[in-house]
Design a protein around this motif. Sequence first.
Motif: not given
Length: 254
Positions: A121-125, A127-128, A136-137, A208-212
């Motif tokens: 979800g984050e990659q397609r829509y 932060a990523a 990495l999420v 890239l690291i995304v923190v959720g």
Amino acid sequence: MAEQNEHGLAFGIDVGGSGIKGAPVDLATGEFAADRRRIPTPHKSTPEAVADVLAELVDGFDLPDDAPIGVAFPAPLDHGVVRFIANLHKSWKGVDLPALVQEATGRKAVAVNDADAAGVGEQRYGAAKGHDGVVLVATLGTGIGSALLVDGILVPNTELGHLEIDGHDAEHRAAESARDRDDLSWEKWAKRLQRYFETVEMLLSPDLIVVGGGVSKHHEKYLPLLDLRAEIIPAELRNRAGIVGAASMAARPH
């Protein structure tokens, strides 16, 4: 690969230990096409009981006949088959989840680990979006969930929260629950996060690291304290990520 249906909708479901949430998702934008609905997870959360809830959720919306279903599920999945389960009834082991959902709802279905769904979800829509390379999420909550994507392709079931670091299961020291349990200041928790993310960075070299996770809304209190090679940013979809990612994968698995 499934083709996007003519209405541009898929239905996403996020199965949790206490609640099962679902909503139709506009695949062009990643937004909910109607308000999300939540039904409590059955006390005896067998496959049959959960399948009844999934059918009830889906039937509560006026969906196009060709809208597929994506399920974000709290367990590792081997091509849709549950390997083991922690948060639901032990009888889930070995269940073909997409087949169960399709039988319960009469719709095509895919199933994905819940952390992986959030990552997609984050990659397609979120932060990523637009980031190639290794992403990495990481979701910080009761544990640490992880999703690893390479040029937009998911590497499933990574379970990077269970890395052993300094003799400890990583999430036991660095999850948000550890911050609460040990009554840590943001600064002290950030030191544990630093150790976790620098280890992951050494192993995987993410771009890239995304923190959720829920604590991501306080990102300004701890992300600036981390010193990493990779850019590290907060997630954008928050608690919508699992539903949105699962729906997206139902329409476009890869």
